[in-house]
Design a protein around this motif. Structure first.
Motif, mmCIF file in Angstrom:
data_model
loop_
_atom_site.group_PDB
_atom_site.id
_atom_site.type_symbol
_atom_site.label_atom_id
_atom_site.label_comp_id
_atom_site.label_asym_id
_atom_site.label_seq_id
_atom_site.Cartn_x
_atom_site.Cartn_y
_atom_site.Cartn_z
ATOM 1 N N SER A 122 0.889 -1.169 -0.023
ATOM 2 C CA SER A 122 0.008 -0.114 0.020
ATOM 3 C C SER A 122 0.814 1.332 0.021
ATOM 4 C CB SER A 122 -0.877 -0.028 1.079
ATOM 5 O OG SER A 122 -0.059 0.063 2.376
ATOM 6 N N ARG A 125 2.260 3.211 -4.988
ATOM 7 C CA ARG A 125 1.093 3.142 -5.671
ATOM 8 C C ARG A 125 1.141 2.222 -7.082
ATOM 9 N NH1 ARG A 125 -2.623 6.646 -4.420
ATOM 10 N NH2 ARG A 125 -2.446 7.960 -2.734
ATOM 11 N N ALA A 128 0.522 -1.316 -6.396
ATOM 12 C CA ALA A 128 -1.102 -1.276 -5.794
ATOM 13 C C ALA A 128 -1.741 -1.423 -7.203
ATOM 14 C CB ALA A 128 -1.645 -0.044 -5.177
#
Lengths: 288, 280
Positions: A122, A125, A128
């Motif tokens: 997390s 980015r 993610a």
């Protein structure tokens, strides 16, 4: 790097579908045909050992494996299997040496590993965004390097299954009897946990974190309904697993379907299961 | 040392004669989760005989077997006498009940072959192993079960198949947990007669746990009366006295009529399953 072109040509002549003209489809097919027999054979024991939850925990540790790759700047294709192997052996060790029930042990490690992976991921980015690949699987981007590592794993699993199949059944039925009767229970349990962890991690590419367990459980469960001996169960599981993998890949590439490959493979396996369930039910009814 | 023939006069007061013991438990203490399960237990299992561990529920009977099989941590020593050839003895183990997946498509033949054959079952069964398994099934009078699925067997049938699996080890020591449990009375007598015959033919030492006193009185040659500690040990007629029985079971059992028990001299030669003749 070996050239798999002749092999791809051979596969295409057996399955002359238009969608298999593309190289990435040929690679995906080869990858699935390598993964499916491994998950089928290991799945027979996963059912016998009641280790479905164990397999689930390993597959979810894929996130943490990816996170480890980020921390140490190593390709996640290395850290994922390695981390899965560690988690698998750790769970087996704790299970053998603690008085906690095995699902408690797995639950504790499962959540810790999952939280660790998500926490690291997390922070970044870009990763993610990449997570979807691990959730749903990404067999269509498999490369020849990965296929080579799958071939190596395939050989290891084949040898292991050939030498240990009967001993694993023994331990799965009752580890105390097996131990009293001079089977090296601890050795087989660790070896199975370690190899299962590797198979699970490699299967994450194919069908994603969420569906790996299905690849192990569904063929073996359907095979159970069709068979009347352990020999038949093994070969039924093989047939169901490989045919589901091939059918799933072909269907997912059709214009009318255009679904993700992993879930389609699992749905084909589930169709087999429905048929097997009907067969088993009707057989029971006629027997009575 | 040579194995003693049953009924040999040498098989006499046991704890005194160390050489005659197949297994000796020395000061065994087992504590699980802070609870004392076995408290300083010392006992011995005479070679070639049939020893029974008797006691109420929670007395630690099964724990004693688990300690012997290396399945539970304990303090103290368990001495297992070597075979005449100097090897560790082979153990055959018959559990009380097996919890397994009853839908598993495993035949009785698969079940027996998995223990001796390295070639995986999915490659088939070798003729030699098939013959060996059939021989074992006929030893336990279960020839007809060969093709049945193990999940579909009755309690008594499965027990005989488990016995065949244990005999496959060609055991010097056969360990049984509650052989009479889960089987009807006649089945229990048949099983007991079968064990007696096999023990004479194959000359193994038998150690069983039982809370079924009828089985013990008709079958055992040595009794270990256990209630976390050893209350008494020795020949059935010496151990299963009304005083001992009411001390550990808390009521007068009535079964332990000393005169009805086999005498010292003929414990093994007397047909231990006398009752069976009336029932069969």
């Amino acid at each position: 790097m070996p050239d798999f072109t002749p092999l791809y040509g051979l596969m295409h002549s057996f399955l002359p579908f238009d969608c298999l003209n593309a190289r990435f489809m040929q690679q995906a097919l080869l990858g699935l045909v390598l993964i499916a027999p491994m998950t089928a054979a290991m799945g027979v024991h996963v059912i016998n050992f009641r280790m479905a939850f164990f397999a689930d925990a390993i597959s979810h540790s894929a996130f943490a494996g990816v996170a480890m790759g980020l921390i140490f700047a190593v390709s996640p294709h290395w850290t994922m299997p390695l981390f899965g192997l560690l988690v698998g052996l750790a769970i087996m060790g704790m299970k053998r040496h603690s008085s906690l029930s095995s699902d408690t042990v797995i639950g504790v490690i499962f959540s810790a590993v999952m939280a660790f992976g998500l926490a690291i991921v997390s922070r970044n980015r870009n990763v993610a965004r990449d997570l979807q690949r691990f959730l749903y699987g990404d067999i269509l981007t498999i490369s020849d390097v990965e296929i080579v590592s799958l071939i190596v794993l395939f050989v290891v699993i084949a040898v292991f299954q050939a030498l240990s199949y009967n001993r694993l059944l023994y331990i799965g039925l009752n580890s105390v009897i097996a131990g009293a009767h001079r089977v090296r229970v601890a050795f087989y349990q660790y070896a199975f946990a370690g190899l299962l962890a590797l198979v699970v991690m490699f299967s994450v590419w194919a069908v994603g974190v969420l569906l790996v367990t299905a690849l192990l459980i569904v063929p073996a469960a359907a095979a159970r309904n069709f068979s009347a001996s352990m020999r038949a169960m093994f070969w039924w599981a093989m047939l169901i697993s490989v045919s589901s993998a091939v059918a799933g890949l072909l269907i997912s590439a059709q214009d009318w379907a255009r679904t993700a490959t992993g879930p389609t493979v699992v749905l084909c396996g589930f169709a087999w299961f429905i048929v097997s369930y009907a067969v088993a039910t009707s057989r029971r009814r006629f027997a009575l | 040392m040579p194995r003693l023939e049953p009924n040999s006069n040498a098989r006499a007061p046991l704890p005194a004669m160390e050489g005659a013991a197949a297994v000796t438990f020395q000061n065994i203490t087992v504590r699980l989760g802070g609870v004392l399960i076995l408290d300083n237990v010392s006992a011995s299992v005479p070679r070639g005989g049939c020893a029974a561990i008797v006691g109420p529920n929670g007395a630690g009977k099964t724990t004693m077997l688990m300690a012997l099989l290396g399945q539970t941590p304990y303090s103290g020593d368990i001495l297992i006498a070597n075979t005449p050839a100097g090897d560790l003895p082979r153990i055959g183990y018959v559990p009380q009940r097996l919890q397994f997946d009853r839908g598993l498509p495993m035949t009785v033949m698969d079940f027996l072959v998995m223990g001796i054959q390295r070639l995986p079952l999915w490659m088939g069964v070798r003729a030699a192993h098939r013959d060996r398994a059939r021989g074992l099934l006929s030893d336990v009078r279960a020839e007809a079960l060969e093709r049945r699925l193990i999940g579909a067997l009755s309690g008594g049938e499965f027990q005989r198949v488990l016995l065949a699996l244990a005999l496959q080890q060609d055991p010097e020591l056969l360990v049984l947990d509650e052989p009479a449990a889960g089987v009807d009375v006649q089945g229990g007598y048949l099983f007991c007669e079968l064990l007696e015959r096999l023990r004479r033919e194959r000359k193994f030492t038998q150690l069983m746990v039982s809370h079924d006193l009828a089985t013990v009185t008709h079958h055992a040659t040595h009794v270990i009366l256990l209630n976390r500690r050893v209350v008494a040990e020795g020949f059935p007629r010496e151990v299963l006295t009304p005083e001992n029985m009411s001390a550990i079971f808390g009521l007068h059992m009535g079964l332990a009529d000393a005169d009805a028990l086999p005498a010292k001299e003929n414990t093994l030669s007397s047909s231990s399953c006398k009752e069976d003749k009336n029932h069969a």
